[in-house]
Design a protein around this motif. Sequence first.
Motif, PDB file in Angstrom:
ATOM      1  N   ALA A   1      52.940  47.315  27.239  1.00 22.39           N
ATOM      2  CA  ALA A   1      52.749  48.256  28.345  1.00 22.39           C
ATOM      3  C   ALA A   1      52.196  49.579  27.839  1.00 22.39           C
ATOM      4  CB  ALA A   1      54.062  48.472  29.085  1.00 22.39           C
ATOM      5  N   LYS A   2      52.671  50.020  26.683  1.00 23.52           N
ATOM      6  CA  LYS A   2      52.156  51.268  26.103  1.00 23.52           C
ATOM      7  C   LYS A   2      50.658  51.160  25.833  1.00 23.52           C
ATOM      8  CE  LYS A   2      56.499  52.141  23.748  1.00 23.52           C
ATOM      9  NZ  LYS A   2      57.171  52.214  22.449  1.00 23.52           N
ATOM     10  N   LYS A   3      50.257  50.058  25.246  1.00 17.42           N
ATOM     11  CA  LYS A   3      48.829  49.854  24.945  1.00 17.42           C
ATOM     12  C   LYS A   3      48.012  49.767  26.225  1.00 17.42           C
ATOM     13  CE  LYS A   3      49.463  47.426  20.577  1.00 17.42           C
ATOM     14  NZ  LYS A   3      49.278  46.155  19.870  1.00 17.42           N
ATOM     15  N   MET A   4      48.519  49.065  27.229  1.00 18.99           N
ATOM     16  CA  MET A   4      47.787  48.879  28.469  1.00 18.99           C
ATOM     17  C   MET A   4      47.619  50.199  29.224  1.00 18.99           C
ATOM     18  SD  MET A   4      48.722  46.806  31.903  1.00 18.99           S
ATOM     19  CE  MET A   4      49.762  48.158  32.377  1.00 18.99           C
ATOM     20  N   LEU A   5      48.634  51.045  29.209  1.00 19.04           N
ATOM     21  CA  LEU A   5      48.544  52.314  29.921  1.00 19.04           C
ATOM     22  C   LEU A   5      47.422  53.193  29.387  1.00 19.04           C
ATOM     23  CD1 LEU A   5      52.339  53.146  30.332  1.00 19.04           C
ATOM     24  CD2 LEU A   5      50.724  52.565  32.151  1.00 19.04           C
ATOM     25  N   VAL A   6      47.208  53.154  28.089  1.00 15.21           N
ATOM     26  CA  VAL A   6      46.122  53.938  27.490  1.00 15.21           C
ATOM     27  C   VAL A   6      44.787  53.231  27.715  1.00 15.21           C
ATOM     28  CG1 VAL A   6      45.186  54.817  25.322  1.00 15.21           C
ATOM     29  CG2 VAL A   6      47.617  55.028  25.809  1.00 15.21           C
ATOM     30  N   LYS A   7      44.751  51.938  27.491  1.00 18.17           N
ATOM     31  CA  LYS A   7      43.505  51.168  27.598  1.00 18.17           C
ATOM     32  C   LYS A   7      42.923  51.238  29.006  1.00 18.17           C
ATOM     33  CE  LYS A   7      41.741  46.489  27.190  1.00 18.17           C
ATOM     34  NZ  LYS A   7      42.104  45.090  27.025  1.00 18.17           N
ATOM     35  N   GLU A   8      43.755  51.154  30.023  1.00 22.21           N
ATOM     36  CA  GLU A   8      43.293  51.172  31.409  1.00 22.21           C
ATOM     37  C   GLU A   8      43.025  52.587  31.914  1.00 22.21           C
ATOM     38  OE1 GLU A   8      42.557  48.476  33.228  1.00 22.21           O
ATOM     39  OE2 GLU A   8      43.055  47.238  31.481  1.00 22.21           O
ATOM     40  N   GLY A   9      43.343  53.583  31.119  1.00 23.57           N
ATOM     41  CA  GLY A   9      43.095  54.961  31.514  1.00 23.57           C
ATOM     42  C   GLY A   9      44.133  55.510  32.477  1.00 23.57           C
ATOM     43  N   ILE A  10      45.262  54.867  32.561  1.00 25.48           N
ATOM     44  CA  ILE A  10      46.312  55.340  33.457  1.00 25.48           C
ATOM     45  C   ILE A  10      46.968  56.591  32.891  1.00 25.48           C
ATOM     46  CG2 ILE A  10      48.533  54.723  34.494  1.00 25.48           C
ATOM     47  CD1 ILE A  10      47.506  51.804  34.495  1.00 25.48           C
ATOM     48  N   LEU A  11      47.138  56.617  31.572  1.00 27.51           N
ATOM     49  CA  LEU A  11      47.715  57.768  30.893  1.00 27.51           C
ATOM     50  C   LEU A  11      46.762  58.269  29.824  1.00 27.51           C
ATOM     51  CD1 LEU A  11      51.392  56.600  30.232  1.00 27.51           C
ATOM     52  CD2 LEU A  11      50.588  58.086  32.058  1.00 27.51           C
ATOM     53  N   THR A  12      46.828  59.550  29.578  1.00 29.33           N
ATOM     54  CA  THR A  12      46.072  60.109  28.451  1.00 29.33           C
ATOM     55  C   THR A  12      46.937  60.020  27.204  1.00 29.33           C
ATOM     56  OG1 THR A  12      46.908  62.342  28.817  1.00 29.33           O
ATOM     57  CG2 THR A  12      44.893  61.716  30.008  1.00 29.33           C
ATOM     58  N   GLU A  13      46.378  60.323  26.070  1.00 29.64           N
ATOM     59  CA  GLU A  13      47.132  60.291  24.814  1.00 29.64           C
ATOM     60  C   GLU A  13      48.287  61.293  24.839  1.00 29.64           C
ATOM     61  OE1 GLU A  13      46.984  58.365  22.097  1.00 29.64           O
ATOM     62  OE2 GLU A  13      45.379  57.151  22.945  1.00 29.64           O
ATOM     63  N   ASP A  14      48.075  62.428  25.519  1.00 33.92           N
ATOM     64  CA  ASP A  14      49.141  63.436  25.605  1.00 33.92           C
ATOM     65  C   ASP A  14      50.319  62.929  26.438  1.00 33.92           C
ATOM     66  OD1 ASP A  14      47.542  65.125  24.133  1.00 33.92           O
ATOM     67  OD2 ASP A  14      46.697  66.124  25.910  1.00 33.92           O
ATOM     68  N   GLU A  15      50.041  62.194  27.482  1.00 33.42           N
ATOM     69  CA  GLU A  15      51.089  61.688  28.362  1.00 33.42           C
ATOM     70  C   GLU A  15      51.799  60.469  27.779  1.00 33.42           C
ATOM     71  OE1 GLU A  15      49.176  62.699  32.713  1.00 33.42           O
ATOM     72  OE2 GLU A  15      48.434  60.945  31.609  1.00 33.42           O
ATOM     73  N   LEU A  16      51.173  59.837  26.820  1.00 34.75           N
ATOM     74  CA  LEU A  16      51.712  58.600  26.261  1.00 34.75           C
ATOM     75  C   LEU A  16      53.051  58.825  25.555  1.00 34.75           C
ATOM     76  CD1 LEU A  16      51.252  55.599  25.814  1.00 34.75           C
ATOM     77  CD2 LEU A  16      50.114  56.170  23.677  1.00 34.75           C
ATOM     78  N   GLN A  17      53.243  59.984  24.960  1.00 34.28           N
ATOM     79  CA  GLN A  17      54.492  60.240  24.250  1.00 34.28           C
ATOM     80  C   GLN A  17      55.694  60.156  25.194  1.00 34.28           C
ATOM     81  OE1 GLN A  17      54.738  64.011  22.275  1.00 34.28           O
ATOM     82  NE2 GLN A  17      56.637  63.500  21.239  1.00 34.28           N
TER      83      GLN A  17
END
Length: 111
Positions: A54-70
């Motif tokens: 899910a972490k990888k998918m959220l970034v890959k799909e553009g749902i979250l930015t790198e800053d929001e991923l933490q």
Amino acid sequence: MPLVLIGLMIDLFATTTEGTVGFYIALSGVILYGSSFLFTLVTLPVEFNASRRAKKMLVKEGILTEDELQGASKVLSAAALTYLSSMLVSLVYFLRFFVMVLTIFGRRNRR
């Protein structure tokens, strides 16, 4: 858990049975609770893998930015850890019921 309690009640109140019926009912409840523990143990890696994907998918799909991923990573990790705590609670209850049934029926057989 209901089978453990029913087995203990049968052993406590039923004087017409041979005395082993309650033990076998309680033991079947312990075995079923143990299978519940095994189920949580088997599904634990699946849950950790789902959080990782899910972490990888959220970034890959553009749902979250790198800053929001933490922040999302902390939440997903906490969600996966709830399954770990559930497994540990299930193990403790299984051991508790197992020891309780063996102790109660062990005392009864010594009389």
